[in-house]
Design an enzyme around this catalytic site. Structure first.
Site, PDB file in Angstrom:
ATOM      1  N   TYR B 255       0.918  -1.176   0.065  1.00  0.00           N
ATOM      2  CA  TYR B 255      -0.049   0.137  -0.119  1.00  0.00           C
ATOM      3  C   TYR B 255       1.080   1.303  -0.139  1.00  0.00           C
ATOM      4  CZ  TYR B 255      -4.499  -2.228  -0.034  1.00  0.00           C
ATOM      5  OH  TYR B 255      -5.532  -3.139  -0.563  1.00  0.00           O
ATOM      6  N   HIS B 409      -5.524  -3.222   6.490  1.00  0.00           N
ATOM      7  CA  HIS B 409      -5.108  -4.314   5.488  1.00  0.00           C
ATOM      8  C   HIS B 409      -3.967  -5.075   6.432  1.00  0.00           C
ATOM      9  CE1 HIS B 409      -7.372  -3.330   2.076  1.00  0.00           C
ATOM     10  NE2 HIS B 409      -7.244  -1.946   2.193  1.00  0.00           N
TER      11      HIS B 409
END
Lengths: 729, 729
Positions: B255, B409
């Site tokens: 990310y 996440h």
């Protein structure tokens, strides 16, 4: 047991051998003229000089260690075994470095090692680790095969340093080492020496090459025509028997590659020493054909892994580097240079220099991989190995295998197939169950699972009847029977081949027809597979697809084992399969999609009758030591049937690119598939991407100019073996 | 909620903005000066010209198809979703091609598409496929994130073609499209706009960039400081909060790479338009640090796959191509060029031209990958991500992960590790369970198995207590607690790090100390792992090693499941594991060897107490749709224990080369392993290859200059954190 007329002609030529040249060395793979060129080449920048420097560095480093010629004790992979292997390589390498540098220390190292062997060899009994009844024993090594390989290299090393030796050294080495080892390998091992088999080839090459070096031309005669010089055994007989007329070796590419080495090496030596034998013209150029065929039997640099094969073996193996080098030296075929370039190894011989210089000058041209059926057997009529190739958005290859058994290393996989696309295996073959030379894995030999799994029919992509293996897993029965290639034909967009075998199972006739298509107007390749089974008795038919990739979807419901995995069967390889999931799709088109690591999707579309089922499996049951790879397959199973036809289409499609974050065409474009038999003509209709095609294949023994077929109410003539037509919408 | 003084300083600078330049375009990522250079560059051979030609060909081809601006209908991956994505890319590309060619047809194509959007946009309600409560809705797309991305590109496309527009076209596009979309993304979506999160970054970048193009500097202010311009939200606040001081992004590299795009792009745009803001100097150069850290978080071109990560993502992703390009433009760091070279993509901007010309001139230097601990959290003190690197016969990397949770996440994998060698994963992390954009796999979204398997503790290489997941799988609890990095230290041959967490399980303290060693005098790297668990209660401790490769051997007997596979457990990921084999080795050294596809062997040697056991597993149970990869692990299980210390050593060794037919050192060289704790000092003694080493690591909170340890009867001082000594034989 025929003796070809050419044999006799060749025997006649013998007398013309120039005996005087026996005193001029080197004279085997490398000639004195070669040496002159090579000495010049190492003074200039280029591939050859790089290879020479690298070799010299390696030899220099090894020569810092004292010579060690141990008493033979260990079997394959053990210390004395590996030491004697390293010794022959070092002698060969130091020998060529001596020729190139003319520095006597290299010759002296080889001489001293040879003198040690000359001391040792006459004292040796047969090897203590010999395997009685299983393989012929050596003295330095547990099997005579290794001994012959040792001599192929060592005779060349001796050839390199002979000019540096005193008469007494020469005498001692020849009487202490070369005479006894030749005697041991020839007159004392007549069965191996005369055997028409790759062990025989290594032995005859070793003896013949030593004969040339020592000027013992009788040994050469025996090497060429067998111990009794009748031509029933020997190198020429091996050339007659072990290859098909197109140069295909009965055991498949993995062993073809291995067998190639002594054929190519000895042939080159014969050519150098007795060019009048025209050995490279023998049997219509069989040696060069064998080299070229070995290349053809590869995909993305790896050999097709049929039969017992280690899957990482490819065209960069030293045997094929030698083969390509020698073939280029003879033919100057620029296509071979692109193979040599990808091999990325330079051999220190005259031919190696020619290749290196050609690559330095970027003379390479693309090598042409062909769509071809290689006839099997010495007459080329004992079945065939069919390779279909295409380039539709990436290189595809389809291998179809109606070959003969291929002796003891053959697998029971009549009519199996494999498919490759974009560099990867898509429909795969397990190859051999073996971790080569890894002691912890069954001594590095073929694992027990090679017999219990890898050779079994269920381990391949072909029909298994009643969970039994072809020929009941009898090599003898397999060797005695082979499939018949019914036809092989092609045009620009289509390759079709069909083959039949009635002897794999009693009372069951298996006919498989495979086609590789490029659909005109669509950027789409398709594999069509029609597997027709005829029997008067009721049987169960299993047709596995060993697929490579991750299962993405099925267009039917799966009953997956969630909390416990059972085994699929009890024997013939089934005991190694976990049953992961089952399904009984309704009648119509069943589709199974997987994603290969090449980033492409593959969908197998099958015509189902509502009664047949699919079974999803993974290899790994009954595997106490984790010897097997856990690979996946699905099996189309038809129970209680007499005649049955499996019809399916394999379709590469789309792309999965998580790196660039896109996925396209993850869903099959095939929407309909139908098959009808109209007399001898199979008619397959395929709807794909909103278009409809019909493929008609005439299976009649002989073609009828008036044949025709009907599709969608319209009749089309079929004068040839097949037709692919695009139907109006 | 602090507002940094720099904010205020920057606010003061605003007044100096040159408003006159608002009429000069392009002015975002590409300046008018850049355009002059780029027009010259496409006339000369080189990487830039190649990239331009390829882009132009692609645009030309896409422009043959009629413009299509469909009514939004589909969710992610669906037709209208993909079409609007393609549209913004095409507008951007056609825009830059217009600037380079000055051919008005490209501008006209962008103009016509923008006019269509200007017709459509004001009529749109929120997207019909929005997910209420789950994500903020867009109008063109199901989520506002996509809408913001669309605007980042489209604002640039507009910037490129603005000079070609008539006043009325400009008026229509700005009032019909840009004003309403900015309004929708800012004042109408305050929560997202002000959010300190990567969705907020995309949104503020989109609004701010549009502000620069339209000369609406109020939008820029809001983008930088939040809707109320207080600095509590906005781009600068995001730069403060989302990265650690070293540039590590809380969610991990997958990310980080994604988040990088708007940070880097908007920063560059700010730099071009308001250089006085010194955005690249902000927070001690945090933007450049974030780019560099993203590169550091890779091995063999792929990002370390911690947390939710698609494993094939690597440094060639477009986000990092942009990042490296802009960073090179600013720094002229030649090390970045070698990264750019391996990315092999040229961006059509002024910085892209600089990179292309530098690569044309072969100016690249090796990029230096570091051994480093990246502090986590905005203060850099919320745990750390530790990367240890070595080059011992091939590049090794060890990742040790005492990081914070990393939001939604993040995985529940406190103190886990991964190991890489010779380009491959050796001890691996599953990454995310997801087939990105593959509709058949749960719509291409995160699979249910991402929660049931991939996030669970057992899916990682760290201790699981009582088969429960860290923090009971509560993201909230995970976010509220983080491990403490106890120390990180290194010298030439050794890197050591240790970390502790007491909150993953109630009443259980987990301390892991890992070291990557190069043994002096041996060409040997070793990983040492000491996992110490303290608890007053009795628990079961499982320590898995998810290994990549084929199991070769164990030095203890295996009880392998032969004909039926059960599952290992019922929940927390255990339900996805098949129990393949079990073993209870006797007390002493237990060794497990596997062979990786890189051709090297790896042996894990563990100190066993005779009571602990090993369990061999494969992923794949409770997986009805074949969503999981069938990967292997072994688990060291210690039952009914309060305090326990797992001690092991991982050793790369040997080579398996079936192509060249040799296998060397397939057997571990580690023959003894011992561990004692002397006060705060862990002393590990290792016998390897006939040599003996001791590694002492001082775990004391603060080091004592008088510390010492005793091994083999001899006492050694330990003034630093660790010592590696070779013991006399």
């Amino acid at each position: 047991m025929k003796i070809l007329p050419l044999f006799l002609a060749t025997i006649g030529l013998m007398l013309s051998v120039n005996l005087a040249s026996a005193s001029e060395h080197p004279k085997l793979l490398v000639s004195q003229a070669d040496v002159v060129d090579m000495r010049a080449a190492i003074k200039k920048e280029g591939l050859f000089k790089q290879a020479y420097q690298s070799k010299k560095t390696s030899v220099d480093q090894q020569m810092t260690v004292a010579i060690n010629v141990p008493l033979p004790k260990d079997g394959g992979g053990g210390y004395t075994h590996e030491r004697h292997k390293k010794n022959y390589k070092l002698m060969y390498d130091a020998g060529i470095v001596y020729q190139l540098t003319q520095d006597k220390k290299y010759a002296a190292h080889v001489r001293d090692m040879l003198l040690s062997y000359a001391d040792l060899y006459p004292t040796l009994p047969v090897h203590p680790k010999r395997k009685v009844g299983k393989q012929n024993p050596g003295k330095l090594f547990w099997q005579s095969l290794n001994e012959a390989v040792w001599l192929v290299y060592t005779s060349q090393a001796y050839d390199f340093i002979l000019p540096s030796l005193s008469a007494s050294e020469k005498e001692k080495i020849e009487t202490g080492l070369f005479h006894p080892i030749v005697k041991f390998l020839s007159v004392e091992s007549p069965a191996t020496f005369n055997k028409v088999h790759n062990h025989g080839t290594w032995t005859t090459a070793a003896v013949g090459m030593t004969g040339y070096v020592l000027g013992e031309l009788e040994w050469v005669e025996q090497a060429l025509y067998g111990l009794d010089k009748s031509g029933k055994g020997g190198f020429l007989r091996q050339l007659d028997e072990l290859f098909s007329p197109q140069g295909y070796y009965n055991e498949g590419p993995y062993y073809q590659r291995y067998a190639l080495m002594p054929f190519v090496t000895f042939a080159k030596v014969i050519q150098e020493n007795q060019p009048e034998r025209k050995i490279f013209e023998y049997r219509d150029g069989i040696v060069l054909k064998a080299i070229d065929t070995t290349i053809q039997l590869s995909y993305n640099k790896l050999f097709f892994p049929i039969n017992d094969a280690i899957k990482s073996k490819g065209i960069d193996t030293i045997e094929l580097v030698n083969g390509v080098t020698i073939a280029y030296g003879l033919t100057k075929d620029a296509g071979l240079l692109s193979i040599a370039k990808s091999q990325n190894q330079t051999i220190l011989t005259g031919d190696g220099l020619k290749v290196a210089q050609a690559l330095d000058n970027s003379l390479e041209q693309p090598y042409h991989f062909k769509t071809i059926a290689f006839g099997d057997g010495n007459d080329g009529k004992q079945g065939a190995l069919v390779i279909m190739r295409q380039d539709v958005g990436g290189e595809q290859a389809l291998l179809f295998k109606p070959t003969a058994q291929g002796l003891g290393h053959g697998h029971f996989d009549k009519l199996t197939w494999q498919f490759y696309d974009r560099g990867e295996e898509i429909v795969s073959d397990y190859g051999a169950a073996r971790f080569l030379n890894v002691e912890a894995k069954f001594g590095g030999r073929y694992l027990p699972e090679n017999n219990t799994w890898a050779k079994q029919t269920i381990a391949h992509n072909t029909v298994v009847v009643d969970e039994e293996t072809h020929f009941n897993a009898s090599v003898k029965k397999g060797n005695a029977n082979h499939p018949e290639l019914l036809f092989f034909d092609k045009n620009e967009n289509v390759t079709v081949s069909s083959a039949r075998i009635d002897s794999a199972y009693e009372g069951v006739s298996l006919t498989r027809t495979m086609a590789l298509l490029e659909l005109p107007s669509l950027e789409q390749s398709l594999v069509v597979d029609i597997f027709d089974i005829q029997s008067d008795e009721v049987h169960q038919y299993d047709l596995p697809v060993h697929y490579k990739g991750h299962l993405i979807s099925t267009n039917f419901d799966l009953a997956t084992q969630l909390t416990s995995l059972p085994i699929l069967g009890e024997k013939n390889g089934y005991q190694h399969l976990w049953l992961k999931s089952q399904a009984q799709p309704k009648a119509g088109l069943s589709q199974i999609t997987w994603l290969n690591k090449n980033g492409r999707f593959y969908t197998q579309s099958s015509i189902m009758d509502g009664d047949a089922s699919f079974i999803f499996t993974q290899i790994g049951a009954n595997d106490p030591f984790f010897n097997l790879r856990n690979e996946d397959a699905f099996i189309n199973r038809k129970k209680e049937s007499k005649n049955h036809t499996f019809v399916s289409v394999l379709e590469p499609h789309g792309e999965y690119n998580p790196s660039k974050e896109f996925t396209i065409d993850a869903v099959s474009k095939v929407t309909q598939l139908a098959h009808v038999k109209q007399k001898n003509i199979d008619v397959i209709t395929i709807s794909v991407d909103k278009q409809q095609y019909a493929l008609a294949i005439n299976n009649a023994k002989s073609l009828n100019k008036n044949a025709s077929f009907t599709v969608a109410g319209k009749t089309y003539p079929l004068t040839g073996r097949f037709a692919l037509i695009k139907l109006a919408q």
